[in-house]
Write a protein that holds these residues in place. Structure first.
Motif, PDB file in Angstrom:
ATOM      1  N   SER A   1      23.743 -38.958  30.835  1.00 42.28           N
ATOM      2  CA  SER A   1      24.506 -39.967  31.566  1.00 42.28           C
ATOM      3  C   SER A   1      24.129 -41.343  31.046  1.00 42.28           C
ATOM      4  O   SER A   1      22.949 -41.619  30.738  1.00 42.28           O
ATOM      5  N   GLY A   2      25.080 -42.226  30.975  1.00 40.97           N
ATOM      6  CA  GLY A   2      24.843 -43.581  30.529  1.00 40.97           C
ATOM      7  C   GLY A   2      24.828 -43.683  29.005  1.00 40.97           C
ATOM      8  O   GLY A   2      25.305 -42.798  28.284  1.00 40.97           O
ATOM      9  N   PHE A   3      24.263 -44.812  28.548  1.00 38.13           N
ATOM     10  CA  PHE A   3      24.256 -45.094  27.110  1.00 38.13           C
ATOM     11  C   PHE A   3      23.228 -44.209  26.415  1.00 38.13           C
ATOM     12  O   PHE A   3      22.130 -43.975  26.905  1.00 38.13           O
ATOM     13  N   ALA A   4      23.601 -43.750  25.197  1.00 38.35           N
ATOM     14  CA  ALA A   4      22.680 -42.980  24.344  1.00 38.35           C
ATOM     15  C   ALA A   4      22.978 -43.360  22.912  1.00 38.35           C
ATOM     16  O   ALA A   4      24.139 -43.394  22.498  1.00 38.35           O
ATOM     17  N   ASP A   5      21.909 -43.641  22.146  1.00 39.68           N
ATOM     18  CA  ASP A   5      22.115 -44.020  20.750  1.00 39.68           C
ATOM     19  C   ASP A   5      22.372 -42.791  19.902  1.00 39.68           C
ATOM     20  O   ASP A   5      22.298 -41.652  20.360  1.00 39.68           O
ATOM     21  N   SER A   6      22.630 -43.016  18.627  1.00 38.18           N
ATOM     22  CA  SER A   6      23.009 -41.932  17.717  1.00 38.18           C
ATOM     23  C   SER A   6      21.852 -40.959  17.487  1.00 38.18           C
ATOM     24  O   SER A   6      22.055 -39.742  17.343  1.00 38.18           O
ATOM     25  N   GLU A   7      20.579 -41.438  17.464  1.00 34.80           N
ATOM     26  CA  GLU A   7      19.419 -40.566  17.242  1.00 34.80           C
ATOM     27  C   GLU A   7      19.244 -39.593  18.404  1.00 34.80           C
ATOM     28  O   GLU A   7      18.939 -38.402  18.194  1.00 34.80           O
ATOM     29  N   THR A   8      19.439 -40.093  19.608  1.00 31.19           N
ATOM     30  CA  THR A   8      19.302 -39.222  20.789  1.00 31.19           C
ATOM     31  C   THR A   8      20.371 -38.141  20.770  1.00 31.19           C
ATOM     32  O   THR A   8      20.090 -36.971  21.066  1.00 31.19           O
ATOM     33  N   VAL A   9      21.565 -38.493  20.428  1.00 36.58           N
ATOM     34  CA  VAL A   9      22.667 -37.526  20.376  1.00 36.58           C
ATOM     35  C   VAL A   9      22.422 -36.514  19.262  1.00 36.58           C
ATOM     36  O   VAL A   9      22.641 -35.292  19.441  1.00 36.58           O
ATOM     37  N   ALA A  10      21.951 -36.981  18.120  1.00 33.46           N
ATOM     38  CA  ALA A  10      21.697 -36.073  17.001  1.00 33.46           C
ATOM     39  C   ALA A  10      20.586 -35.074  17.343  1.00 33.46           C
ATOM     40  O   ALA A  10      20.671 -33.877  16.980  1.00 33.46           O
ATOM     41  N   GLN A  11      19.554 -35.529  18.047  1.00 30.23           N
ATOM     42  CA  GLN A  11      18.461 -34.637  18.444  1.00 30.23           C
ATOM     43  C   GLN A  11      18.947 -33.565  19.430  1.00 30.23           C
ATOM     44  O   GLN A  11      18.587 -32.387  19.315  1.00 30.23           O
ATOM     45  N   ALA A  12      19.786 -33.957  20.383  1.00 32.74           N
ATOM     46  CA  ALA A  12      20.298 -32.980  21.355  1.00 32.74           C
ATOM     47  C   ALA A  12      21.198 -31.970  20.669  1.00 32.74           C
ATOM     48  O   ALA A  12      21.147 -30.774  20.993  1.00 32.74           O
ATOM     49  N   ALA A  13      21.991 -32.391  19.689  1.00 30.40           N
ATOM     50  CA  ALA A  13      22.875 -31.458  18.988  1.00 30.40           C
ATOM     51  C   ALA A  13      22.049 -30.508  18.127  1.00 30.40           C
ATOM     52  O   ALA A  13      22.388 -29.302  18.017  1.00 30.40           O
ATOM     53  N   ALA A  14      21.008 -31.019  17.515  1.00 27.07           N
ATOM     54  CA  ALA A  14      20.155 -30.144  16.700  1.00 27.07           C
ATOM     55  C   ALA A  14      19.456 -29.091  17.552  1.00 27.07           C
ATOM     56  O   ALA A  14      19.311 -27.924  17.140  1.00 27.07           O
TER      57      ALA A  14
ATOM     58  N   ALA B   1      24.003 -34.562  12.835  1.00 29.12           N
ATOM     59  CA  ALA B   1      23.494 -33.221  13.143  1.00 29.12           C
ATOM     60  C   ALA B   1      24.405 -32.134  12.611  1.00 29.12           C
ATOM     61  O   ALA B   1      24.084 -30.934  12.732  1.00 29.12           O
ATOM     62  N   GLY B   2      25.552 -32.496  12.041  1.00 32.00           N
ATOM     63  CA  GLY B   2      26.479 -31.490  11.524  1.00 32.00           C
ATOM     64  C   GLY B   2      27.260 -30.791  12.608  1.00 32.00           C
ATOM     65  O   GLY B   2      27.710 -29.648  12.414  1.00 32.00           O
ATOM     66  N   ALA B   3      27.430 -31.440  13.763  1.00 37.02           N
ATOM     67  CA  ALA B   3      28.151 -30.837  14.897  1.00 37.02           C
ATOM     68  C   ALA B   3      29.556 -31.413  14.979  1.00 37.02           C
ATOM     69  O   ALA B   3      29.893 -32.436  14.375  1.00 37.02           O
ATOM     70  N   GLY B   4      30.384 -30.733  15.745  1.00 33.12           N
ATOM     71  CA  GLY B   4      31.721 -31.245  15.989  1.00 33.12           C
ATOM     72  C   GLY B   4      31.714 -32.359  17.031  1.00 33.12           C
ATOM     73  O   GLY B   4      30.724 -32.535  17.750  1.00 33.12           O
ATOM     74  N   PHE B   5      32.782 -33.108  17.109  1.00 34.58           N
ATOM     75  CA  PHE B   5      32.840 -34.220  18.071  1.00 34.58           C
ATOM     76  C   PHE B   5      34.220 -34.269  18.710  1.00 34.58           C
ATOM     77  O   PHE B   5      35.238 -34.102  18.024  1.00 34.58           O
ATOM     78  N   VAL B   6      34.242 -34.527  20.033  1.00 36.98           N
ATOM     79  CA  VAL B   6      35.487 -34.666  20.805  1.00 36.98           C
ATOM     80  C   VAL B   6      35.318 -35.850  21.750  1.00 36.98           C
ATOM     81  O   VAL B   6      34.310 -35.926  22.478  1.00 36.98           O
ATOM     82  N   ALA B   7      36.287 -36.757  21.756  1.00 35.13           N
ATOM     83  CA  ALA B   7      36.282 -37.897  22.690  1.00 35.13           C
ATOM     84  C   ALA B   7      37.283 -37.603  23.799  1.00 35.13           C
ATOM     85  O   ALA B   7      38.435 -37.254  23.538  1.00 35.13           O
ATOM     86  N   ILE B   8      36.831 -37.764  25.057  1.00 37.38           N
ATOM     87  CA  ILE B   8      37.691 -37.476  26.209  1.00 37.38           C
ATOM     88  C   ILE B   8      37.731 -38.707  27.100  1.00 37.38           C
ATOM     89  O   ILE B   8      36.679 -39.188  27.568  1.00 37.38           O
TER      90      ILE B   8
ATOM     91  N   SER C   1      35.647 -23.741  15.714  1.00 38.99           N
ATOM     92  CA  SER C   1      35.262 -23.988  14.324  1.00 38.99           C
ATOM     93  C   SER C   1      33.889 -24.620  14.180  1.00 38.99           C
ATOM     94  O   SER C   1      33.449 -24.893  13.051  1.00 38.99           O
ATOM     95  N   ASN C   2      33.167 -24.874  15.285  1.00 41.85           N
ATOM     96  CA  ASN C   2      31.830 -25.482  15.237  1.00 41.85           C
ATOM     97  C   ASN C   2      30.931 -24.746  16.242  1.00 41.85           C
ATOM     98  O   ASN C   2      31.362 -24.440  17.363  1.00 41.85           O
ATOM     99  N   SER C   3      29.709 -24.520  15.826  1.00 42.25           N
ATOM    100  CA  SER C   3      28.770 -23.863  16.751  1.00 42.25           C
ATOM    101  C   SER C   3      28.304 -24.808  17.840  1.00 42.25           C
ATOM    102  O   SER C   3      27.949 -24.382  18.945  1.00 42.25           O
ATOM    103  N   VAL C   4      28.288 -26.100  17.549  1.00 43.61           N
ATOM    104  CA  VAL C   4      27.885 -27.121  18.515  1.00 43.61           C
ATOM    105  C   VAL C   4      28.936 -28.228  18.494  1.00 43.61           C
ATOM    106  O   VAL C   4      29.349 -28.671  17.411  1.00 43.61           O
ATOM    107  N   VAL C   5      29.299 -28.706  19.670  1.00 45.33           N
ATOM    108  CA  VAL C   5      30.284 -29.796  19.798  1.00 45.33           C
ATOM    109  C   VAL C   5      29.724 -30.829  20.760  1.00 45.33           C
ATOM    110  O   VAL C   5      29.295 -30.484  21.882  1.00 45.33           O
TER     111      VAL C   5
END
Length: 207
Positions: free
Chosen positions: A190-203, A146-153, A116-120
Motif C-alpha cells: 500500500s502507498g508509494f514503493a520505489d522500483s527496487e522494492t517492487v523488483a525484490q517482491a517480484a523476484a 525482475a523480468g515480470a509482467g506488468f499491468v496498470a489498473i 504468458s508470465n509466471s509473475v505479474v
C-alpha cells in the motif's frame, strides 16, 4: 333759263353714274366670243352652300375591335413518381464481447498477463494524482528489472477494478499487487514503493 334744284341734283347723279359706268367698262378685260358670262349669286346669310352633286360623302369606317386572344388551358401539374422504398439492410450481429472478468474472478487483462508470465506486477493508480503516476512508473521499472509482467489498473475503471474489489475488498491508491501464476496473490504493498522494492517482491514471487 336756270335749272331748278331737284333737276340739278338729278343731273349730278346721272353724271356720277355715267362716270362709274365708263370706268368699269375701261377696267373690264375684253371678253372672248366663246366664254359665257358668269353669274355670281349673292351669298345668303345663315345658310351653308349647297353641296355639289359630284362631291363624295364621307364614308364612316367602323373601328376594328381587337381580336380576342386565345387563352391556353392551364397546364396540369406533373406528378412526380414516388421512388420505391430502398430496403434497409438488417444490421449485422455484433460479435460477442468477452467479459472483463475471467472464470477465476480476476480481471481479464490480469489473467491474460499471467498466461504468458509466471509473475505479474499490478500497479493501482488514480489518473488525476501526480503521486500515483510516479508510483506507477516505479512499479513498471521494478517489474522490468525482475523480468515480470506488468499491468496498470485504474481504480476508477469499474470494468477492471471491480473484480479485484470483490476479491480483495477496498483498493488503496497508489498500491502494488504481485501475482504468481496461475492466479495467486503473493504480495500487496500500500502507498508509494520505489522500483527496487517492487523488483525484490517480484523476484521473491518467482522462487
Amino acid at each position: 333759263m336756270s335749272l331748278r334744284l331737284p333737276t340739278r341734283a338729278l343731273f349730278v347723279v346721272l353724271t356720277v353714274v355715267a362716270g362709274i359706268g365708263a370706268t368699269l367698262f375701261v377696267m373690264r378685260p375684253p371678253s372672248s366670243g366663246s366664254e359665257e358670262p358668269k353669274i355670281i349669286l349673292p351669298k345668303l346669310a345663315g345658310k351653308a352652300p349647297a353641296t355639289p352633286a359630284h362631291a363624295k360623302k364621307p364614308v364612316k369606317t367602323k373601328a376594328k375591335t381587337p381580336a380576342r386572344q386565345a387563352v391556353a388551358p392551364a397546364a396540369k401539374p406533373k406528378v412526380k413518381p414516388t421512388a420505391a422504398p430502398v430496403p434497409v439492410a438488417a444490421p449485422k450481429p455484433k460479435k460477442p464481447v468477452a467479459p472483463p472478468v475471467d472464470d477465476n474472478g480476476l480481471p481479464r487483462v490480469l489473467s491474460t498477463a499471467l498466461a504468458s508470465n509466471s509473475v505479474v506486477v499490478v500497479g493501482l493508480y488514480d489518473p488525476n494524482s501526480a503521486v500515483d503516476k510516479i508510483t506507477l512508473d516505479e512499479a513498471r521499472a521494478g517489474a522490468k528489472a525482475a523480468g515480470a509482467g506488468f499491468v496498470a489498473i485504474n481504480v476508477f475503471a469499474e470494468a477492471q477494478s471491480r473484480p479485484l474489489v470483490e476479491l480483495l475488498g477496498a483498493l488503496e491508491n497508489p498500491g502494488i499487487l504481485v501475482y504468481r501464476k496461475p492466479d495467486a496473490l503473493f504480495a500487496r504493498i500500500s502507498g508509494f514503493a520505489d522500483s527496487e522494492t517492487v523488483a525484490q517482491a517480484a523476484a521473491n514471487a518467482a522462487r
